[in-house]
Design an enzyme around this catalytic site. Structure first.
Site, PDB file in Angstrom:
ATOM      1  N   HIS A   1      -9.557   1.379  -1.489  1.00 19.21           N
ATOM      2  CA  HIS A   1      -8.120   1.286  -1.246  1.00 19.21           C
ATOM      3  C   HIS A   1      -7.464   0.795  -2.531  1.00 19.21           C
ATOM      4  O   HIS A   1      -7.580  -0.368  -2.903  1.00 19.21           O
ATOM      5  CB  HIS A   1      -7.835   0.338  -0.084  1.00 19.21           C
ATOM      6  CG  HIS A   1      -6.407   0.363   0.359  1.00 19.21           C
ATOM      7  ND1 HIS A   1      -5.441   1.113  -0.277  1.00 19.21           N
ATOM      8  CD2 HIS A   1      -5.759  -0.274   1.370  1.00 19.21           C
ATOM      9  CE1 HIS A   1      -4.285   0.941   0.317  1.00 19.21           C
ATOM     10  NE2 HIS A   1      -4.458   0.102   1.330  1.00 19.21           N
TER      11      HIS A   1
ATOM     12  N   HIS B   1      -3.900   7.435   6.010  1.00 23.14           N
ATOM     13  CA  HIS B   1      -3.994   6.169   5.269  1.00 23.14           C
ATOM     14  C   HIS B   1      -5.413   5.627   5.421  1.00 23.14           C
ATOM     15  O   HIS B   1      -6.027   5.232   4.440  1.00 23.14           O
ATOM     16  CB  HIS B   1      -2.959   5.187   5.812  1.00 23.14           C
ATOM     17  CG  HIS B   1      -2.863   3.926   5.034  1.00 23.14           C
ATOM     18  ND1 HIS B   1      -2.656   3.908   3.668  1.00 23.14           N
ATOM     19  CD2 HIS B   1      -2.929   2.620   5.420  1.00 23.14           C
ATOM     20  CE1 HIS B   1      -2.597   2.652   3.247  1.00 23.14           C
ATOM     21  NE2 HIS B   1      -2.775   1.852   4.288  1.00 23.14           N
TER      22      HIS B   1
ATOM     23  N   CYS C   1       0.801  -1.230   0.000  1.00 18.32           N
ATOM     24  CA  CYS C   1       0.000   0.000   0.000  1.00 18.32           C
ATOM     25  C   CYS C   1       0.832   1.278   0.000  1.00 18.32           C
ATOM     26  O   CYS C   1       0.298   2.360  -0.230  1.00 18.32           O
ATOM     27  CB  CYS C   1      -0.941  -0.003   1.202  1.00 18.32           C
ATOM     28  SG  CYS C   1      -1.752  -1.582   1.463  1.00 18.32           S
TER      29      CYS C   1
END
Length: 404
Positions: free
Chosen positions: A331, A296, A163
């Site tokens: 995401h 995040h 990520c």
């Protein structure tokens, strides 16, 4: 003295827009890109929400600016679409006009198409249908295809750190500029949805069957998304010689690796705390000068506690306005850092604080809550943008308004 690094062009495609303007419009309108898949053949198609780019792969060729041809995966096409806009935005008609590097990020590469080979194997009538994609599995395949079409011949690299991938790509490019290796680097990432990632995160019990709720007491997991984003980075001396238009400055950055657990961050947010602290120190900005934090904020149980505690440790009782934009885009894994870096620039340019959609109840472990309504006309000078990956790979960027 090391070169300052400026951002001179941006391009993107996500579930809420085919370009930067489309993304800005839907951020302002508070329109989420979450829904159910139209293009992935999976048993979870109508069960697990995703944020899908609203075009079949065949239609992406036009956005990518190339004729339909074999061997080009959805991952590559999304990347080309975002790359075209970034170069145009920076006024670059020929990347050979100056030495220009390309740092790309992806986690699954062409798996969106190579995973279909399984059906070739079990169904002899389909044998060979997807064989053209056998070489696209490598994460670097999309990098090389984009480089070949656009014309990059200088330093070309692929980063895959889950990520945090495209945030790390931006750091790598900035470091090359600061060390005098290249005057200009295009950095970012591209990611397509796959059964592999959807099944993988679901097996970790990290996927919410509802639309994700970052920093909410009732959160139960993330929603995956897809997209691509690229930023053109230029060194200060090149900007002056080229008379480039400056959108913002990449004033600070840091990557830390706490190595706490293969998939979970440390409970107290040790890595996140250090990444934000050291990125801010590099930028030369104080805690009080941070206007906004694009967290995040995946809406997983562990991440939001860890990141929230890191914010409280760093800022004390004066935590800046913060929100997660993942309820808009899902995401997007390797593309997330670059997408959210562009959102940071939009916040600075337009005086916006984006809302954390779907929030209803503050987490019991924290004293802070995200912004839940769009704020306009707010002075935004410095934004921290966080991207935290598996294995404790924590990346924080500080993006600042250009002050001359």
């Amino acid at each position: 003295m090391a070169e300052r690094v400026f951002i001179t062009g941006v391009g993107m495609i996500t579930a809420i827009g085919d370009n930067v303007a489309g993304n800005l419009y839907n951020l302002r309108a508070q329109h989420s890109g979450l829904g159910y898949s139209s293009y992935i053949d999976t048993i979870y198609k109508s069960v697990l929400p995703v944020a899908e780019v609203k075009h079949p792969s065949e239609a992406l060729f036009a956005l990518a600016g190339i004729p339909v041809k074999d061997g080009f995966t959805r991952t590559t096409l999304l990347g080309l679409a975002a790359m075209r806009e970034a170069l145009q935005d920076a006024g670059i008609t020929d990347v050979q006009s100056a030495p220009t590097g390309f740092i790309n990020a992806s986690t699954v590469g062409g798996m969106c198409d190579t995973e279909k080979l399984y059906f070739d194997i079990i169904d002899r009538d389909k044998t060979g249908t997807f064989l053209q994609y056998i070489d696209t599995l490598d994460c670097a395949d999309c990098t090389q295809r984009i480089a070949d079409i656009v014309g990059f011949t200088e330093h070309i690299a692929t980063i895959s750190t889950a990520c945090s991938s495209s945030a790390n790509a931006l750091m790598f490019g900035a470091r090359m500029i600061k060390q005098g290796m290249l005057p200009r680097v295009v950095c970012g990432g591209t990611e397509a949805l796959t059964r592999f990632t959807l099944n993988g995160f679901n097996s970790l019990k990290n996927v919410d069957k509802q639309f994700c709720r970052p920093f909410d007491q009732q959160r139960t997991g993330l929603n995956l998304g897809e997209g691509a984003a690229y930023l053109v980075l230029e060194g200060e001396s090149f900007v002056k010689a080229n008379n480039s238009r400056i959108l913002a400055e990449l004033s600070g950055y840091c990557n830390t690796n706490e190595a706490f657990h293969p998939t979970s961050p440390s409970p107290e947010g040790d890595g996140a705390y250090e990444a934000m602290k050291l990125a801010l120190a590099m930028s030369g900005r104080s805690l009080e000068e941070v206007s906004y934090v694009n967290v995040h904020g995946t809406a997983t149980l562990n991440n939001d506690v860890s990141e929230g505690k890191a914010l409280e440790r760093l800022f004390g009782d004066k935590v800046p306005l913060f929100s997660s934009t993942k309820p808009f885009t899902g995401h997007t894994l390797a593309a997330a850092g670059a997408i959210e870096a562009i959102y940071a620039i939009l916040a600075i340019q337009h005086g916006l604080i984006f809302p954390n959609l779907n929030f209803s109840e503050r987490m019991e472990e924290l004293h802070i809550s995200p912004v839940t309504e769009l704020i306009e006309g707010h002075p935004v000078n410095n934004v921290i943008s966080n991207s935290f990956g598996f294995g404790g790979n924590n990346a924080s960027l500080v993006i600042s308004k250009y002050e001359g």
